[in-house]
Design a protein around this motif. Structure first.
Motif, short mmCIF file in Angstrom:
data_model
loop_
_atom_site.label_atom_id
_atom_site.label_comp_id
_atom_site.label_asym_id
_atom_site.label_seq_id
_atom_site.Cartn_x
_atom_site.Cartn_y
_atom_site.Cartn_z
N ALA A 125 0.84 -1.20 0.00
CA ALA A 125 0.00 0.00 0.00
C ALA A 125 0.87 1.25 0.00
CB ALA A 125 -0.93 -0.01 1.22
N VAL A 126 2.04 1.16 0.65
CA VAL A 126 2.96 2.29 0.66
C VAL A 126 3.48 2.56 -0.75
CG1 VAL A 126 5.10 3.21 1.62
CG2 VAL A 126 3.61 1.77 3.03
N SER A 127 3.82 1.49 -1.45
CA SER A 127 4.34 1.67 -2.81
C SER A 127 3.26 2.23 -3.73
CB SER A 127 4.85 0.33 -3.35
OG SER A 127 3.80 -0.61 -3.46
N VAL A 128 2.03 1.77 -3.57
CA VAL A 128 0.93 2.29 -4.40
C VAL A 128 0.71 3.77 -4.13
CG1 VAL A 128 -1.54 2.14 -4.88
CG2 VAL A 128 -0.21 0.06 -4.60
N LEU A 129 0.66 4.15 -2.86
CA LEU A 129 0.47 5.55 -2.52
C LEU A 129 1.65 6.40 -2.99
CD1 LEU A 129 -1.10 5.26 1.05
CD2 LEU A 129 -2.25 5.87 -1.09
N SER A 130 2.86 5.85 -2.94
CA SER A 130 4.04 6.58 -3.42
C SER A 130 3.92 6.85 -4.91
CB SER A 130 5.31 5.77 -3.14
OG SER A 130 5.51 5.60 -1.75
N LEU A 131 3.42 5.85 -5.65
CA LEU A 131 3.23 6.04 -7.08
C LEU A 131 2.15 7.08 -7.36
CD1 LEU A 131 3.44 2.35 -8.34
CD2 LEU A 131 5.06 4.18 -8.81
N VAL A 132 1.10 7.10 -6.53
CA VAL A 132 0.03 8.09 -6.70
C VAL A 132 0.57 9.49 -6.46
CG1 VAL A 132 -2.15 8.94 -5.75
CG2 VAL A 132 -1.84 6.50 -6.14
N VAL A 133 1.33 9.66 -5.38
CA VAL A 133 1.91 10.98 -5.08
C VAL A 133 2.86 11.41 -6.19
CG1 VAL A 133 3.39 12.25 -3.49
CG2 VAL A 133 1.65 10.71 -2.59
N ILE A 141 7.03 8.54 -23.11
CA ILE A 141 7.88 7.35 -22.93
C ILE A 141 8.77 7.53 -21.70
CG2 ILE A 141 9.73 5.97 -23.95
CD1 ILE A 141 8.55 6.65 -26.69
N GLY A 142 9.36 8.72 -21.58
CA GLY A 142 10.20 8.98 -20.41
C GLY A 142 9.42 8.90 -19.11
N LEU A 143 8.17 9.36 -19.12
CA LEU A 143 7.35 9.30 -17.91
C LEU A 143 6.98 7.86 -17.56
CD1 LEU A 143 4.97 12.34 -18.51
CD2 LEU A 143 7.04 12.25 -17.12
N ILE A 144 6.73 7.03 -18.58
CA ILE A 144 6.40 5.63 -18.33
C ILE A 144 7.61 4.90 -17.74
CG2 ILE A 144 5.79 3.44 -19.44
CD1 ILE A 144 4.09 5.04 -21.40
N VAL A 145 8.79 5.18 -18.29
CA VAL A 145 10.01 4.56 -17.76
C VAL A 145 10.22 4.94 -16.30
CG1 VAL A 145 12.52 4.53 -17.96
CG2 VAL A 145 11.12 4.40 -20.02
N SER A 146 9.76 6.14 -15.93
CA SER A 146 9.97 6.60 -14.55
C SER A 146 9.20 5.76 -13.54
CB SER A 146 9.53 8.05 -14.44
OG SER A 146 8.12 8.18 -14.55
N ILE A 147 8.19 5.03 -13.98
CA ILE A 147 7.46 4.14 -13.06
C ILE A 147 8.43 3.14 -12.44
CG2 ILE A 147 5.66 2.40 -12.88
CD1 ILE A 147 4.19 3.81 -15.15
N GLY A 148 9.31 2.60 -13.29
CA GLY A 148 10.30 1.65 -12.78
C GLY A 148 11.29 2.30 -11.85
N ILE A 149 11.65 3.59 -12.14
CA ILE A 149 12.60 4.30 -11.26
C ILE A 149 12.01 4.47 -9.87
CG2 ILE A 149 13.86 6.46 -10.92
CD1 ILE A 149 13.89 6.80 -13.95
N THR A 150 10.74 4.90 -9.80
CA THR A 150 10.09 5.09 -8.51
C THR A 150 9.91 3.77 -7.78
OG1 THR A 150 8.88 6.98 -9.44
CG2 THR A 150 8.05 6.05 -7.39
N ALA A 151 9.51 2.73 -8.50
CA ALA A 151 9.34 1.41 -7.88
C ALA A 151 10.66 0.89 -7.34
CB ALA A 151 8.75 0.44 -8.88
N ASP A 152 11.74 1.12 -8.07
CA ASP A 152 13.05 0.64 -7.63
C ASP A 152 13.45 1.26 -6.31
OD1 ASP A 152 15.70 -0.70 -8.24
OD2 ASP A 152 16.33 1.39 -8.07
N SER A 153 13.11 2.53 -6.08
CA SER A 153 13.50 3.21 -4.85
C SER A 153 12.84 2.60 -3.62
CB SER A 153 13.16 4.70 -4.95
OG SER A 153 13.89 5.31 -5.98
N PHE A 154 11.52 2.37 -3.67
CA PHE A 154 10.90 1.84 -2.47
C PHE A 154 11.19 0.35 -2.30
CE2 PHE A 154 7.11 1.98 -5.40
CZ PHE A 154 6.93 0.62 -5.57
#
Length: 586
Positions: free
Chosen positions: A420-428, A454-467
């Protein structure tokens, strides 16, 4: 931290509401636009050199896409230059890229009405300057606002002790020709004291021609022709500024005297050789005068520019009207010809007048990015459809939604409650990204295109990698069996943040290098990747870590509930004994 992040989100939302900016600006592939093809004109009619063509491409690219994020594209195609600009109604940009933008400052030698005037109409078409208020030493007649040149105060101050903004004043565009065509009374000092004090009173105009006579007034009547080339005088007599195809936008030689019209064609000038050229301009910026709220363009000179500027203003100050004026000539057209009230030192000046934010910024960009080495003509202008881009956008959004959905599913299955933390982090992160894109589009000309998406979609992985890095550090601390969840959260953060910062720094450096070395879509991709990398750092530091620290206080996580993702069974995975227990909070 959570409250500060909430304040930032609310503040950005408030700015969006105040400026009524709710949706991003779209690029050429998503919104359509205009494609302009420029063909070079060379003096000998031959092909331009590759060096001059490449230089023109770079200058035009800087003009239309100075920030690098507006999605405009400039490329050479053979001997032509093709410019693609997003959005409809790009007349201003077409004008911007097609001009040489070479600014010159020239002393005025003579002035006359822009078009032939019947003698009987001279008095009604050319009113005399308005006298200045009594006791005002630096005012001249004013008229309908148009761009004029003033100067900023220099560190040394002006010789007369006044602010340098008073050193230049712009005479009435209609009044000046009349005053200059009438005979003048010579003064011993050679200084135009009448203009300086607003007391210029031209001699009576020649008597009106007989009724029905249409003979035009001689533009040289009463004009001091000393030092003017006879060939230039002939051009001056023949020039009719009412004809739009003559005398407008000509390329002027800075080493020769020049005849030019002003912008609205109401006056024509004989100008001395250029005293200061655009190459001496160090910077050009647009801004607002705080005291008046008026938009203006500020200039600073470099090299020999300050000395040249001081010399020409000194010469004009010690000259008789109309030679006490210095004209600013852009692409062969007189933008303004103010009266010099005192010599100006310090190497700074400003262009003011009836500017808007758009026109002031446009002129500043023209001057800042330099003059084109070639003159161009627009060989074709075409509208670009956004139909194909809209289909691609739809596909890109679907792909982004699928990717985001898979990350959410994986997080919830593997991390359970922590998911849930990762989901909320992605929402923020999504909210901050959307707000940033909208505000950048409104204030910085950012236009969202497919490479950006495309750059914004790739950033999903960057944010996921951090948490993921942070969560795994927490679980490693818990597996040791010597820490409570609250202490594990803090110790794990000290170790995880270094890894997160290093990973994001590498990603940001890569984006930065790619942005400066690439152009077009690749640069757009790099910009989006760099933006989301910065947002990822903000989210992890200001949301993910503080939120996990709050959750660690809840018994659901502290006691190791099976759905928390921190239960004893999951903590034993990878343990040598396979029987690790989660320490209980006191």
């Amino acid at each position: 931290m959570l409250l500060l992040l909430l304040a930032i989100i609310l503040a950005m939302g408030g700015v969006m509401l105040l400026n009524r900016a709710y949706t991003p600006e779209y690029g050429l592939d998503l919104a359509g636009g205009t494609t302009v093809t420029l063909s070079p004109i060379t003096p000998n009619g031959g092909a331009p050199s590759e060096e001059s063509l490449n230089l023109a491409v770079n200058i035009i690219r800087d003009r239309v896409n100075g920030s690098g994020i507006s999605d405009a594209e400039v490329a050479s195609a053979g001997d032509n230059i093709v410019i693609s600009v997003p959005g409809a109604g790009q007349e201003e940009v077409v004008k911007l890229v097609g001009t040489t933008a070479e600014l010159r400052f020239r002393q005025v030698l003579a002035i006359a009405a822009g078009s032939p005037q019947p003698p009987g109409e001279m008095s009604t078409q050319a009113p005399t300057p308005t006298p200045a208020p009594s006791g005002s030493p630096a005012a001249t007649g004013k008229s309908t606002p148009k761009p004029s040149v003033t100067a900023e105060a220099s560190p040394s101050g002006s010789p007369a002790g006044r602010g340098l903004s008073e050193a230049l004043t712009n005479p009435s565009p209609a009044a000046t020709p009349a005053a200059s065509t009438a005979p003048k009374q010579a003064e011993p000092t050679g200084r135009a004291t009448g203009d300086a004090k607003g007391e210029a009173t031209p001699s009576a105009a020649p008597s009106a021609a007989p009724s029905g006579s249409a003979a035009p007034e001689d533009p040289l009547a009463g004009v001091d022709t000393t030092g003017i080339d006879p060939a230039v005088l002939k051009q001056f007599q023949e020039l009719d500024c009412s004809k739009k195809d003559k005398g407008q936008g000509a390329q002027d030689d800075p080493n020769k005297q020049f005849v030019a019209c002003d912008q609205d064609g109401s006056a024509k000038y004989v100008l001395e050789k250029a005293a200061v050229t655009g190459t001496a301009i160090d910077s050009a910026t647009s801004g607002v005068e705080p005291s008046t709220g008026e938009w203006l363009v500020q200039l600073s000179f470099k090299g020999s520019g300050p000395d040249q500027w001081s010399k020409v203003t000194t010469t004009a100050f010690n000259s008789e009207a109309p030679r006490n004026q210095v004209a600013m000539v852009l692409d062969g057209v007189v933008i303004s010809a103010p009266v010099i009230q005192e010599p100006i030192t310090g190497g700074r000046a400003q262009i003011s007048g009836s500017f808007t934010q758009v026109t002031a910024t446009e002129l500043a960009n023209q001057l800042k990015y330099g003059a084109l080495p070639l003159k161009f003509e627009k060989s074709s202008i075409e509208e670009v459809s956004s139909t194909l881009g809209a289909d691609q956008l739809r596909g890109g959004l679907i792909a982004g939604a699928i990717g985001l959905g898979l990350v959410v599913v994986y997080s919830m299955i593997y991390y359970r409650g922590l998911g849930a933390v990762s989901v909320l982090s992605l929402v923020v992160a999504s909210v901050l990204t959307y707000q940033s894109v909208v505000l950048l589009g409104h204030f910085a000309g950012f236009r969202l295109s497919l490479p950006h998406i495309i750059g914004l979609i790739v950033s999903i992985g960057i944010t996921a990698d951090s948490f993921i890095v942070y969560f795994e550090r927490i679980r490693d601390e818990m597996k040791e069996g010597r820490r409570t969840l609250r202490s594990a959260v803090e110790v794990a953060w000290v170790r995880a943040r270094r890894t997160i910062l290093i990973a994001d720094a590498v990603m940001f450096i890569a984006a930065l290098v790619l942005y400066f070395l690439a152009v077009g879509g690749v640069a757009g991709f790099a910009f989006a990747m760099g933006l989301t990398t910065l947002i990822d750092i903000v989210v992890v530091f200001m949301f993910t870590k503080p939120f996990v620290a709050l959750l660690a206080r809840l018994k659901f996580f502290a006691k190791g509930h099976p759905l928390s993702g921190l239960d004893a069974e999951r903590m034993s995975i990878g343990s040598p004994t396979g029987s690790t227990t989660v320490p209980q909070e006191a």
